[in-house]
Design a protein around this motif. Structure first.
Motif: not given
Length: 238
Positions: A6-15, A40-42, A47-53
């Motif tokens: 995961x590359x974390x980011x507070x803001x997501x722009x779709x591109x 996951x590049x935020x 990130x959708x936490x539901x995919x983490x098991x």
């Protein structure tokens, strides 16, 4: 067990403008026994936490600017029962902080190209170490990026790295502390092959994501000549 990077980011722009190269390098360093990692590049999508098991491994790379978001992601992943591993510039310089604030089970200091496989094996065995020393990998052992995992039409620029490390010691820069002052230069053929791959994927622009394009500057040479430092001149010219 799934591997998430995961590359974390507070803001997501779709591109985004430039590909986060480290994400795809670490994907290449993931042994095939663990399957293709889920990237996951935020900056594109949160990130959708539901995919983490439970039992999954979540690798998070941070610099200072996105460290707090990275810590939040780490805590979420740990609450869901995953193994949490931090790396990157900020974690290399401040490993204890990631352990204390990010819910980390482990922190990798330095390059992840080689040590990442061992980290995954230790997590699979349920015995990750607290801190791993990834060191400074030699250029011949740099992992090529897994550009085949790149989401289409998401980035404006591709990115290729030709060298790690910088001979300078600028006060505003972390590179000489994290990557060392001895430049480690990749071979020309591997660099060209990667540029060609990115061009075939449709990139018109490819950034050279290097620590330093010119380990020796004309100013360095001029200063050494003014000082009449013949030994230094010979070192710089070499």
């Amino acid at each position: 067990m799934s591997v998430h990077i995961i590359n974390p980011s507070d803001s997501s722009f779709g591109t985004a403008v430039i590909t986060p190269r480290w994400l795809y390098v670490l994907a290449a360093a993931t042994p095939s026994a663990f399957g293709d990692p889920k990237l996951c590049d935020e900056t594109l999508e949160q990130l959708n936490p539901e995919i983490v098991k439970p039992g999954d491994v979540v690798g998070i790379g941070i610099h200072t600017g996105n460290a707090l978001r990275g810590y939040a992601v780490g805590r979420i992943a740990r609450e869901r029962g995953a193994w949490v591993v931090f790396g990157g510039i900020h974690a290399t310089l401040y490993p204890e902080e990631a352990l204390e604030r990010g819910g980390a089970h482990a922190v990798v200091k330095g390059d992840g190209d080689i040590i990442w496989a061992r980290v995954l094996e230790d997590c699979a065995a349920g015995k990750p170490e607290r801190i791993y020393a990834g060191g400074k990998v030699e250029a011949g052992e740099f992992s090529p990026a897994r550009w085949d995992l790149l989401p289409p039409d998401s980035y404006m620029w591709g990115s290729v790295q030709t060298v790690r490390g910088c001979a300078k010691h600028c006060s505003f820069c972390s590179v000489w502390r994290t990557d060392g002052q001895r430049p480690r230069q990749r071979g020309v053929d591997s660099v060209i092959a990667e540029i060609v791959e990115l061009r075939r994927l449709g990139f018109n622009f490819v950034a050279l994501a290097d620590d330093n394009f010119y380990p020796v500057t004309l100013t360095d040479l001029e200063l050494a000549r003014k000082q009449n430092n013949l030994v230094r001149i010979q070192q710089l010219e070499a």
